[in-house]
Design a protein around this motif. Structure first.
Motif, PDB file in Angstrom:
ATOM      1  N   ALA A 136       0.832  -1.204   0.000  1.00  0.00           N
ATOM      2  CA  ALA A 136       0.000   0.000   0.000  1.00  0.00           C
ATOM      3  C   ALA A 136       0.865   1.251   0.000  1.00  0.00           C
ATOM      4  CB  ALA A 136      -0.914  -0.006   1.211  1.00  0.00           C
ATOM      5  N   LYS A 137       0.433   2.239  -0.769  1.00  0.00           N
ATOM      6  CA  LYS A 137       1.165   3.495  -0.880  1.00  0.00           C
ATOM      7  C   LYS A 137       0.415   4.612  -0.132  1.00  0.00           C
ATOM      8  CE  LYS A 137       4.300   1.915  -3.750  1.00  0.00           C
ATOM      9  NZ  LYS A 137       5.720   1.826  -3.358  1.00  0.00           N
ATOM     10  N   PRO A 138       1.122   5.658   0.287  1.00  0.00           N
ATOM     11  CA  PRO A 138       0.431   6.839   0.810  1.00  0.00           C
ATOM     12  C   PRO A 138      -0.464   7.428  -0.282  1.00  0.00           C
ATOM     13  CG  PRO A 138       2.771   6.919   1.345  1.00  0.00           C
ATOM     14  CD  PRO A 138       2.597   5.786   0.378  1.00  0.00           C
ATOM     15  N   TYR A 139      -1.586   7.972   0.108  1.00  0.00           N
ATOM     16  CA  TYR A 139      -2.574   8.417  -0.861  1.00  0.00           C
ATOM     17  C   TYR A 139      -2.053   9.537  -1.755  1.00  0.00           C
ATOM     18  CZ  TYR A 139      -6.937  10.190  -2.802  1.00  0.00           C
ATOM     19  OH  TYR A 139      -7.937  10.598  -3.661  1.00  0.00           O
ATOM     20  N   ALA A 140      -2.224   9.361  -3.061  1.00  0.00           N
ATOM     21  CA  ALA A 140      -1.913  10.395  -4.052  1.00  0.00           C
ATOM     22  C   ALA A 140      -3.221  11.107  -4.376  1.00  0.00           C
ATOM     23  CB  ALA A 140      -1.303   9.772  -5.299  1.00  0.00           C
ATOM     24  N   SER A 141      -3.341  12.341  -3.949  1.00  0.00           N
ATOM     25  CA  SER A 141      -4.630  13.022  -4.028  1.00  0.00           C
ATOM     26  C   SER A 141      -4.979  13.525  -5.420  1.00  0.00           C
ATOM     27  CB  SER A 141      -4.664  14.193  -3.039  1.00  0.00           C
ATOM     28  OG  SER A 141      -3.656  15.140  -3.363  1.00  0.00           O
ATOM     29  N   ASN A 142      -3.992  13.613  -6.315  1.00  0.00           N
ATOM     30  CA  ASN A 142      -4.281  14.134  -7.655  1.00  0.00           C
ATOM     31  C   ASN A 142      -3.533  13.312  -8.702  1.00  0.00           C
ATOM     32  OD1 ASN A 142      -1.539  15.345  -8.038  1.00  0.00           O
ATOM     33  ND2 ASN A 142      -2.203  16.663  -6.353  1.00  0.00           N
ATOM     34  N   PRO A 143      -3.913  13.450  -9.988  1.00  0.00           N
ATOM     35  CA  PRO A 143      -3.282  12.656 -11.043  1.00  0.00           C
ATOM     36  C   PRO A 143      -1.779  12.845 -11.145  1.00  0.00           C
ATOM     37  CG  PRO A 143      -5.336  13.590 -11.833  1.00  0.00           C
ATOM     38  CD  PRO A 143      -5.082  14.207 -10.496  1.00  0.00           C
ATOM     39  N   GLU A 144      -1.294  14.041 -10.867  1.00  0.00           N
ATOM     40  CA  GLU A 144       0.152  14.283 -10.941  1.00  0.00           C
ATOM     41  C   GLU A 144       0.906  13.425  -9.934  1.00  0.00           C
ATOM     42  OE1 GLU A 144      -2.157  16.602 -10.743  1.00  0.00           O
ATOM     43  OE2 GLU A 144      -1.992  17.689 -12.660  1.00  0.00           O
ATOM     44  N   LEU A 149       3.950   7.558  -9.288  1.00  0.00           N
ATOM     45  CA  LEU A 149       4.094   6.219  -8.715  1.00  0.00           C
ATOM     46  C   LEU A 149       4.271   5.149  -9.787  1.00  0.00           C
ATOM     47  CD1 LEU A 149       1.300   6.418  -5.988  1.00  0.00           C
ATOM     48  CD2 LEU A 149       3.761   6.706  -5.676  1.00  0.00           C
ATOM     49  N   ALA A 150       4.037   5.503 -11.040  1.00  0.00           N
ATOM     50  CA  ALA A 150       4.170   4.539 -12.132  1.00  0.00           C
ATOM     51  C   ALA A 150       5.558   4.629 -12.748  1.00  0.00           C
ATOM     52  CB  ALA A 150       3.110   4.799 -13.201  1.00  0.00           C
ATOM     53  N   SER A 151       6.032   3.502 -13.260  1.00  0.00           N
ATOM     54  CA  SER A 151       7.362   3.471 -13.878  1.00  0.00           C
ATOM     55  C   SER A 151       7.281   3.631 -15.393  1.00  0.00           C
ATOM     56  CB  SER A 151       8.054   2.148 -13.542  1.00  0.00           C
ATOM     57  OG  SER A 151       7.272   1.055 -14.001  1.00  0.00           O
ATOM     58  N   HIS A 152       6.108   4.012 -15.889  1.00  0.00           N
ATOM     59  CA  HIS A 152       5.913   4.168 -17.334  1.00  0.00           C
ATOM     60  C   HIS A 152       4.892   5.269 -17.569  1.00  0.00           C
ATOM     61  CE1 HIS A 152       2.024   2.251 -16.821  1.00  0.00           C
ATOM     62  NE2 HIS A 152       2.617   1.243 -16.201  1.00  0.00           N
ATOM     63  N   ASP A 153       4.605   5.553 -18.828  1.00  0.00           N
ATOM     64  CA  ASP A 153       3.648   6.602 -19.166  1.00  0.00           C
ATOM     65  C   ASP A 153       2.337   6.014 -19.678  1.00  0.00           C
ATOM     66  OD1 ASP A 153       4.509   5.605 -21.550  1.00  0.00           O
ATOM     67  OD2 ASP A 153       5.192   7.516 -22.390  1.00  0.00           O
ATOM     68  N   GLY A 154       1.978   4.846 -19.169  1.00  0.00           N
ATOM     69  CA  GLY A 154       0.738   4.188 -19.580  1.00  0.00           C
ATOM     70  C   GLY A 154      -0.449   4.625 -18.732  1.00  0.00           C
ATOM     71  N   ILE A 155      -1.174   3.636 -18.207  1.00  0.00           N
ATOM     72  CA  ILE A 155      -2.401   3.876 -17.453  1.00  0.00           C
ATOM     73  C   ILE A 155      -2.212   3.417 -16.003  1.00  0.00           C
ATOM     74  CG2 ILE A 155      -4.873   3.375 -17.302  1.00  0.00           C
ATOM     75  CD1 ILE A 155      -4.067   4.996 -19.773  1.00  0.00           C
ATOM     76  N   ILE A 156      -2.785   4.164 -15.089  1.00  0.00           N
ATOM     77  CA  ILE A 156      -2.756   3.805 -13.673  1.00  0.00           C
ATOM     78  C   ILE A 156      -4.173   3.513 -13.205  1.00  0.00           C
ATOM     79  CG2 ILE A 156      -2.235   4.587 -11.323  1.00  0.00           C
ATOM     80  CD1 ILE A 156      -0.214   6.538 -12.639  1.00  0.00           C
ATOM     81  N   LEU A 157      -4.330   2.391 -12.519  1.00  0.00           N
ATOM     82  CA  LEU A 157      -5.552   2.091 -11.780  1.00  0.00           C
ATOM     83  C   LEU A 157      -5.215   2.214 -10.302  1.00  0.00           C
ATOM     84  CD1 LEU A 157      -8.378   0.826 -11.161  1.00  0.00           C
ATOM     85  CD2 LEU A 157      -7.270  -1.419 -11.400  1.00  0.00           C
ATOM     86  N   ASP A 158      -5.929   3.087  -9.595  1.00  0.00           N
ATOM     87  CA  ASP A 158      -5.683   3.158  -8.159  1.00  0.00           C
ATOM     88  C   ASP A 158      -6.993   3.065  -7.382  1.00  0.00           C
ATOM     89  OD1 ASP A 158      -6.774   5.717  -8.438  1.00  0.00           O
ATOM     90  OD2 ASP A 158      -4.998   6.782  -7.756  1.00  0.00           O
ATOM     91  N   ARG A 189       0.895   9.579 -18.795  1.00  0.00           N
ATOM     92  CA  ARG A 189       1.634  10.490 -19.690  1.00  0.00           C
ATOM     93  C   ARG A 189       1.079  11.907 -19.596  1.00  0.00           C
ATOM     94  NH1 ARG A 189       2.214   8.989 -25.905  1.00  0.00           N
ATOM     95  NH2 ARG A 189       3.766   7.588 -25.010  1.00  0.00           N
ATOM     96  N   GLU A 190      -0.243  12.008 -19.639  1.00  0.00           N
ATOM     97  CA  GLU A 190      -0.876  13.327 -19.625  1.00  0.00           C
ATOM     98  C   GLU A 190      -1.218  13.788 -18.218  1.00  0.00           C
ATOM     99  OE1 GLU A 190      -4.221  13.183 -22.243  1.00  0.00           O
ATOM    100  OE2 GLU A 190      -3.055  12.379 -23.924  1.00  0.00           O
ATOM    101  N   LYS A 191      -0.977  12.912 -17.224  1.00  0.00           N
ATOM    102  CA  LYS A 191      -1.318  13.228 -15.830  1.00  0.00           C
ATOM    103  C   LYS A 191      -2.761  13.711 -15.735  1.00  0.00           C
ATOM    104  CE  LYS A 191       3.471  14.360 -14.639  1.00  0.00           C
ATOM    105  NZ  LYS A 191       4.005  13.846 -15.903  1.00  0.00           N
TER     106      LYS A 191
END
Length: 244
Positions: A136-144, A149-158, A189-191
């Motif tokens: 588990a990671k500390p909460y990322a409140s915004n897309p930026e 937290l991702a190692s690529h510029d694809g898609i994140i599911l959180d 990629r686009e945050k």
């Protein structure tokens, strides 16, 4: 929602921040905590749910996917005795909740939600490059913040659990299990947010509603089942927003 005692201005600021993170405040879940919250804070603006559009759906096909869950808020086993003491009761519930999580090995429902959604997304959009972050990671409140937290510029599911626990029905000896969570899809990629949904499960009273002891007996078997049912319901709601 964090449940530490934050007096005066700090309490109002805390609730305002929680609301702007995209939460729907479930007043029955946090009855005691709401005694210290300002009505003006409760009227704060929350991020609207977002269904993925056709263009973003196309971008998911054969993309890369990173799957994250965040640290959950404390498990709150609220009883009528604790509720009578408002904030002090919540503090006692936080302590007892931590012990119950350890004693009964209660797992954050967000873990099952993220795993199921990752499988659904992979199947629906032919995504073969899937990275599931286990811790588990500390909460990322915004897309930026999430994109970092991702190692690529694809898609994140959180996915994050914002509230879970038990609550008594007023003037009854019966209890319910409540659960509140959020899931998002983010273009790294686009945050940019491309899908979001909040889910609040609040059981309604019936003659078959369990007592607190019934929830906790046999290693909290009934509590675990109800959390699993809530997890499944939220997963279905999230999946619909994500087009799967």
């Amino acid at each position: 929602l964090h449940t530490q005692f934050l007096p005066g201005k700090a309490a109002r600021s805390h609730w305002a921040n929680a609301l702007t993170r995209g939460l729907t405040v479930n007043t029955s879940f946090f009855q005691p905590v709401l005694l210290i919250a300002s009505a003006t804070v409760l009227a704060g603006c929350a991020t609207a749910p977002m269904t993925i559009n056709e263009q973003d759906t196309s971008s998911l096909h054969e993309n890369r996917l990173t799957v994250i869950h965040y640290e959950p808020d404390p498990f709150l086993p609220m009883t009528n005795t604790k509720g009578a003491f408002a904030v002090l009761g919540v503090a006692a519930a936080v302590s007892e909740g931590s012990e119950l999580v350890r004693e009964h090995s209660l797992e954050d429902p967000a873990i099952d939600i993220k795993t199921t959604l990752a499988n659904d997304l992979s199947d629906a959009y032919q995504i073969s490059d899937v990275t599931i972050v286990q811790e588990a990671k500390p909460y990322a409140s915004n897309p930026e913040e999430a994109a970092a937290l991702a190692s690529h510029d694809g898609i994140i599911l959180d996915v994050r659990t914002f509230g879970w626990g038990t609550m008594y029905y007023p003037f009854k000896t019966k209890y319910k299990v409540n659960y509140m969570a959020q899931a998002r899809l983010i273009n790294a990629r686009e945050k940019r947010l491309i899908s979001a949904e909040r889910c609040s499960i609040n059981e309604q009273y019936s003659e078959n509603s369990p007592t607190y002891d019934e929830l906790m007996e046999n290693g909290a078997a009934l509590l675990k089942k109800k959390l699993a049912d809530a997890s499944a319901e939220c997963t279905a709601r999230f999946a619909e927003k994500m087009g799967v």
